[in-house]
Design a protein around this motif. Structure first.
Motif, short mmCIF file in Angstrom:
data_model
loop_
_atom_site.label_atom_id
_atom_site.label_comp_id
_atom_site.label_asym_id
_atom_site.label_seq_id
_atom_site.Cartn_x
_atom_site.Cartn_y
_atom_site.Cartn_z
N PHE A 129 -3.62 13.02 7.59
CA PHE A 129 -3.94 11.60 7.82
C PHE A 129 -3.84 10.79 6.54
CE2 PHE A 129 -6.17 7.97 9.74
CZ PHE A 129 -5.53 7.96 10.96
N GLN A 130 -2.87 11.14 5.70
CA GLN A 130 -2.57 10.36 4.50
C GLN A 130 -1.41 9.42 4.86
OE1 GLN A 130 -1.76 13.45 1.67
NE2 GLN A 130 -3.92 13.81 1.24
N ILE A 131 -1.73 8.39 5.62
CA ILE A 131 -0.69 7.55 6.21
C ILE A 131 0.16 6.83 5.15
CG2 ILE A 131 -0.22 5.70 7.85
CD1 ILE A 131 -1.34 8.28 9.06
N PRO A 132 -0.43 6.24 4.11
CA PRO A 132 0.43 5.61 3.09
C PRO A 132 1.40 6.60 2.44
CG PRO A 132 -1.82 4.84 2.86
CD PRO A 132 -1.86 5.96 3.85
N ALA A 133 0.93 7.83 2.18
CA ALA A 133 1.82 8.85 1.60
C ALA A 133 2.94 9.21 2.58
CB ALA A 133 1.02 10.08 1.22
N MET A 134 2.63 9.21 3.87
CA MET A 134 3.65 9.49 4.87
C MET A 134 4.76 8.45 4.82
SD MET A 134 3.28 9.65 9.03
CE MET A 134 3.29 7.86 9.16
N TYR A 135 4.36 7.18 4.78
CA TYR A 135 5.36 6.12 4.69
C TYR A 135 6.09 6.14 3.35
CZ TYR A 135 3.84 4.03 9.07
OH TYR A 135 3.57 3.81 10.40
N ALA A 136 5.41 6.56 2.30
CA ALA A 136 6.09 6.71 1.00
C ALA A 136 7.20 7.74 1.10
CB ALA A 136 5.07 7.10 -0.07
N GLY A 137 6.94 8.84 1.80
CA GLY A 137 7.99 9.85 2.00
C GLY A 137 9.15 9.31 2.82
N ILE A 138 8.84 8.52 3.85
CA ILE A 138 9.89 7.94 4.69
C ILE A 138 10.75 6.97 3.87
CG2 ILE A 138 10.31 6.45 6.68
CD1 ILE A 138 7.79 7.66 7.93
N ILE A 139 10.11 6.15 3.03
CA ILE A 139 10.86 5.23 2.17
C ILE A 139 11.78 6.01 1.23
CG2 ILE A 139 10.62 3.56 0.30
CD1 ILE A 139 8.03 2.61 1.64
N THR A 140 11.27 7.12 0.68
CA THR A 140 12.08 7.94 -0.21
C THR A 140 13.28 8.52 0.51
OG1 THR A 140 10.08 8.53 -1.44
CG2 THR A 140 12.03 9.90 -1.79
N ILE A 141 13.10 8.96 1.73
CA ILE A 141 14.22 9.51 2.51
C ILE A 141 15.29 8.45 2.72
CG2 ILE A 141 14.88 10.40 4.78
CD1 ILE A 141 12.10 11.75 4.87
N ALA A 142 14.85 7.22 3.04
CA ALA A 142 15.81 6.13 3.23
C ALA A 142 16.57 5.84 1.94
CB ALA A 142 15.09 4.88 3.72
N THR A 202 0.83 -1.21 0.00
CA THR A 202 0.00 0.00 0.00
C THR A 202 0.86 1.25 0.00
OG1 THR A 202 -1.71 -1.20 1.23
CG2 THR A 202 -1.85 1.21 1.20
N SER A 203 1.93 1.24 0.80
CA SER A 203 2.83 2.39 0.84
C SER A 203 3.56 2.57 -0.48
CB SER A 203 3.84 2.21 1.98
OG SER A 203 3.20 2.11 3.23
N LEU A 204 3.95 1.47 -1.10
CA LEU A 204 4.60 1.55 -2.41
C LEU A 204 3.63 2.05 -3.47
CD1 LEU A 204 6.78 -1.71 -2.42
CD2 LEU A 204 7.51 0.65 -1.99
N GLY A 205 2.35 1.68 -3.34
CA GLY A 205 1.34 2.21 -4.24
C GLY A 205 1.19 3.72 -4.10
N ALA A 206 1.23 4.20 -2.86
CA ALA A 206 1.18 5.65 -2.62
C ALA A 206 2.42 6.33 -3.19
CB ALA A 206 1.05 5.93 -1.13
N LEU A 207 3.56 5.66 -3.07
CA LEU A 207 4.80 6.20 -3.64
C LEU A 207 4.68 6.32 -5.16
CD1 LEU A 207 7.76 7.05 -3.30
CD2 LEU A 207 8.39 4.64 -3.40
N SER A 208 4.10 5.30 -5.78
CA SER A 208 3.89 5.34 -7.22
C SER A 208 2.96 6.48 -7.62
CB SER A 208 3.33 4.00 -7.70
OG SER A 208 3.06 4.02 -9.09
#
Length: 288
Positions: A251-264, A76-82
């Protein structure tokens, strides 16, 4: 030459035809796995922990170990990243953060290496500057964020200045250590060959200190992203830190995790680039 001696056919453009390789004991089917399998095994061993973490992230929310609202599955987080990539938002925020981080890191390297080399070579300069350097070295960069904002404003200048401050001291201290720990026998040998002081520094001392210097540069590269993201969370309208904070507040939680993944991923990329630069500048070192 004996008639049984293997000769390479000259009538074909293939430098080593399959029948030639087979008669020579160089079968493609046998030689290629011998090269590929060790490399594949090394990659899998290095990625095992990451793959396990990714699997746990995907499965834990689905089986109820954690609340899927606050920790959605990895897919789901990767989908938000996409989606962020497709909309162009991620590109905008990534460009803003990378520009600030690279400018700040470059300024820190350009100032810290010459000063560190000077301090490492001159005891008088070291005695004069050490008290003030120790004072600021032990002051956290984020603690000075309000000061930078008050003096430089809330724009780009304060964020770049904060990155410079955070990156300066790792590079400075590693340069001082690298210059001071050059093998004395190496320096003595260079002097016996008639090298002048400037030549001695540029051709012997500085190259020998490169591995130690790059230890600090890699630490500074990590600090540039960490400090910048924290600064962007406080006051910014663009950047990865702003992206994470805005997604959390909406409260866009998947987008939040997408940003965290990008930072990593950005941190890993910067470290990989610095490792490549270190290897190119340290080609004289023996490889293990």
């Amino acid at each position: 030459m004996s008639s049984s001696t293997l000769t390479r056919p000259e009538s074909t453009l293939d430098p080593a035809p399959e029948d030639y390789r087979r008669r020579a004991g160089l079968s493609v089917d046998e030689a290629r796995p011998a090269r590929v399998l060790p490399l594949l095994g090394k990659v899998l061993r290095g990625s095992a922990a990451i793959l396990l973490f990714a699997a746990l992230w995907e499965v834990a929310p689905r089986i109820g170990l954690v609340d899927a609202v606050f920790l959605p599955p990895l897919s789901t987080s990767l989908g938000a990243l996409s989606d962020l990539v497709a909309s162009g938002q991620l590109t905008e925020h990534l460009r803003a953060s990378l520009t600030r981080a690279l400018i700040g890191l470059s300024i820190a390297i350009a100032t810290a290496i010459p000063l560190g080399a000077l301090i490492g070579r001159s005891a008088a300069v070291a005695r004069f500057l050490n008290p003030v350097l120790e004072l600021f070295r032990n002051t956290a960069a984020l603690a000075l964020l309000p000061v930078f904002v008050l003096i430089l404003g809330i724009g780009e200048t304060s964020k770049i200045a904060l990155v410079v401050y955070a990156c300066f001291f790792p590079v400075l201290l590693s340069t001082i250590t690298g210059v001071r720990t050059v093998d004395p026998l190496l320096l003595k040998s260079a002097r016996s060959l008639g090298l002048r002081p400037l030549q001695l520094f540029t051709k012997v001392t500085l190259p020998a200190a490169v591995p130690t210097i790059f230890t600090g540069v890699r630490m500074a590269g990590a600090a540039s992203i960490l400090v910048l993201v924290a600064a962007e969370m406080v006051g910014a309208r663009a950047g990865l830190g702003y992206l994470v904070t805005a997604a959390q507040q909406n409260f866009q939680i998947p987008a939040m995790y997408a940003g965290i993944i990008t930072i990593a991923l950005v941190g890993l990329s910067i470290n990989a680039v610095l490792l490549l630069a270190e290897r190119r500048l340290s080609r004289w070192r023996p490889t293990s």
